[in-house]
Design a protein around this motif. Sequence first.
Motif, PDB file in Angstrom:
ATOM      1  N   LEU A 220      40.585  44.508  49.061  1.00  0.00           N
ATOM      2  CA  LEU A 220      41.436  44.771  50.172  1.00  0.00           C
ATOM      3  C   LEU A 220      42.373  43.600  50.207  1.00  0.00           C
ATOM      4  CD1 LEU A 220      38.929  46.277  52.879  1.00  0.00           C
ATOM      5  CD2 LEU A 220      40.503  47.499  51.637  1.00  0.00           C
ATOM      6  N   PRO A 221      43.663  44.015  50.728  1.00  0.00           N
ATOM      7  CA  PRO A 221      44.637  43.098  50.879  1.00  0.00           C
ATOM      8  C   PRO A 221      44.219  42.116  52.074  1.00  0.00           C
ATOM      9  CG  PRO A 221      45.801  45.029  51.529  1.00  0.00           C
ATOM     10  CD  PRO A 221      44.155  45.340  50.882  1.00  0.00           C
ATOM     11  N   LYS A 222      44.930  41.053  52.346  1.00  0.00           N
ATOM     12  CA  LYS A 222      44.725  40.480  53.549  1.00  0.00           C
ATOM     13  C   LYS A 222      45.023  41.141  54.700  1.00  0.00           C
ATOM     14  CE  LYS A 222      46.162  36.204  56.068  1.00  0.00           C
ATOM     15  NZ  LYS A 222      46.889  37.104  57.120  1.00  0.00           N
ATOM     16  N   GLN A 223      44.084  41.180  56.026  1.00  0.00           N
ATOM     17  CA  GLN A 223      44.482  42.091  56.839  1.00  0.00           C
ATOM     18  C   GLN A 223      45.363  41.351  57.943  1.00  0.00           C
ATOM     19  OE1 GLN A 223      42.810  45.358  57.534  1.00  0.00           O
ATOM     20  NE2 GLN A 223      42.961  45.048  55.355  1.00  0.00           N
ATOM     21  N   LEU A 224      46.087  41.951  58.590  1.00  0.00           N
ATOM     22  CA  LEU A 224      46.833  41.436  59.742  1.00  0.00           C
ATOM     23  C   LEU A 224      45.980  40.910  60.823  1.00  0.00           C
ATOM     24  CD1 LEU A 224      49.881  43.952  59.908  1.00  0.00           C
ATOM     25  CD2 LEU A 224      49.842  41.790  58.653  1.00  0.00           C
ATOM     26  N   SER A 225      46.347  39.557  61.416  1.00  0.00           N
ATOM     27  CA  SER A 225      45.717  39.146  62.693  1.00  0.00           C
ATOM     28  C   SER A 225      46.137  39.935  63.997  1.00  0.00           C
ATOM     29  CB  SER A 225      45.789  37.740  62.628  1.00  0.00           C
ATOM     30  OG  SER A 225      47.271  37.402  63.082  1.00  0.00           O
ATOM     31  N   ALA A 226      45.548  39.630  64.825  1.00  0.00           N
ATOM     32  CA  ALA A 226      45.883  40.203  66.170  1.00  0.00           C
ATOM     33  C   ALA A 226      47.374  39.836  66.521  1.00  0.00           C
ATOM     34  CB  ALA A 226      44.671  39.752  67.193  1.00  0.00           C
ATOM     35  N   ASP A 227      47.570  38.323  66.446  1.00  0.00           N
ATOM     36  CA  ASP A 227      48.768  37.750  66.798  1.00  0.00           C
ATOM     37  C   ASP A 227      49.844  38.378  66.011  1.00  0.00           C
ATOM     38  OD1 ASP A 227      47.668  36.103  68.584  1.00  0.00           O
ATOM     39  OD2 ASP A 227      47.655  34.527  67.078  1.00  0.00           O
TER      40      ASP A 227
ATOM     41  N   MET B  55      47.157  49.284  38.697  1.00  0.00           N
ATOM     42  CA  MET B  55      46.682  49.734  39.832  1.00  0.00           C
ATOM     43  C   MET B  55      45.413  49.307  40.293  1.00  0.00           C
ATOM     44  SD  MET B  55      47.818  53.876  39.635  1.00  0.00           S
ATOM     45  CE  MET B  55      46.828  54.180  41.232  1.00  0.00           C
ATOM     46  N   ILE B  56      44.933  49.221  41.512  1.00  0.00           N
ATOM     47  CA  ILE B  56      43.675  48.659  41.779  1.00  0.00           C
ATOM     48  C   ILE B  56      42.591  49.485  41.283  1.00  0.00           C
ATOM     49  CG2 ILE B  56      42.317  48.200  44.024  1.00  0.00           C
ATOM     50  CD1 ILE B  56      44.667  47.986  45.581  1.00  0.00           C
ATOM     51  N   ILE B  57      42.586  50.711  41.049  1.00  0.00           N
ATOM     52  CA  ILE B  57      41.642  51.417  40.403  1.00  0.00           C
ATOM     53  C   ILE B  57      41.087  51.128  39.094  1.00  0.00           C
ATOM     54  CG2 ILE B  57      43.023  53.168  39.213  1.00  0.00           C
ATOM     55  CD1 ILE B  57      39.484  53.731  41.104  1.00  0.00           C
ATOM     56  N   ASP B  58      42.198  50.591  38.142  1.00  0.00           N
ATOM     57  CA  ASP B  58      41.868  50.023  36.870  1.00  0.00           C
ATOM     58  C   ASP B  58      41.209  48.683  37.009  1.00  0.00           C
ATOM     59  OD1 ASP B  58      43.296  51.970  35.686  1.00  0.00           O
ATOM     60  OD2 ASP B  58      45.265  50.916  36.024  1.00  0.00           O
ATOM     61  N   GLU B  59      41.153  47.800  38.051  1.00  0.00           N
ATOM     62  CA  GLU B  59      40.376  46.719  38.350  1.00  0.00           C
ATOM     63  C   GLU B  59      38.892  47.112  38.647  1.00  0.00           C
ATOM     64  OE1 GLU B  59      42.339  44.078  41.152  1.00  0.00           O
ATOM     65  OE2 GLU B  59      44.276  44.642  40.409  1.00  0.00           O
TER      66      GLU B  59
ATOM     67  N   TYR C 201      51.849  49.851  57.280  1.00  0.00           N
ATOM     68  CA  TYR C 201      50.862  48.862  57.098  1.00  0.00           C
ATOM     69  C   TYR C 201      49.490  49.588  56.692  1.00  0.00           C
ATOM     70  CZ  TYR C 201      54.266  45.804  59.394  1.00  0.00           C
ATOM     71  OH  TYR C 201      55.357  45.169  59.586  1.00  0.00           O
ATOM     72  N   ALA C 202      49.450  50.617  55.916  1.00  0.00           N
ATOM     73  CA  ALA C 202      48.499  51.251  55.584  1.00  0.00           C
ATOM     74  C   ALA C 202      47.424  50.281  54.580  1.00  0.00           C
ATOM     75  CB  ALA C 202      48.626  52.559  54.930  1.00  0.00           C
ATOM     76  N   GLY C 203      46.264  50.310  55.161  1.00  0.00           N
ATOM     77  CA  GLY C 203      45.476  49.216  53.965  1.00  0.00           C
ATOM     78  C   GLY C 203      45.361  47.633  54.564  1.00  0.00           C
ATOM     79  N   LYS C 204      46.365  47.562  55.085  1.00  0.00           N
ATOM     80  CA  LYS C 204      46.640  46.192  55.570  1.00  0.00           C
ATOM     81  C   LYS C 204      46.306  45.694  57.193  1.00  0.00           C
ATOM     82  CE  LYS C 204      50.364  45.580  52.365  1.00  0.00           C
ATOM     83  NZ  LYS C 204      51.748  45.732  52.086  1.00  0.00           N
TER      84      LYS C 204
END
Length: 140
Positions: free
Chosen positions: A92-99, A1-5, A124-127
């Motif tokens: 954060l994961p890579k965010q989606l672009s407008a395209d 999990m991310i919280i561990d990191e 797509y929560a968080g992305k």
Amino acid sequence: MIIDEIKKANVEAMKNRDTIARGALAIVMTKYKNLEVEMRAQGKEIGDAELLSIIQKTLKELSDEKEGYVKVGNTTRVDDISKQEQVLSGYLPKQLSADEIKNIIMSLDDKSVPSVMKHFKMNYAGKVDMTLVNQVLRSL
């Protein structure tokens, strides 16, 4: 999990006496713990999606705070906040672009605003930045 990191990074920041990074990580860990207690009271588990939401909200708060320091010309605090933003953005994961958002919207059967927003929130929560989704949707 991310919280561990994040917890490991917090320990590293303490060892390196990096108070700026540690401050940002501590904020996220505190918000995570508070949400975890709330959700446990409701009988629910907390996951990475909720943590990503916490990080995004914290980044937004930092951005707003930075704007205030820019207006008054406090460059030291602006630099510190920028470093905190960099530390948190790394989780954060890579965010989606407008395209990419536009292509997803075009593939949906129901392109009404509530339907599209719900689809992105569920899948797509968080992305994805929901403000950007709204802007792309309204431009169609």
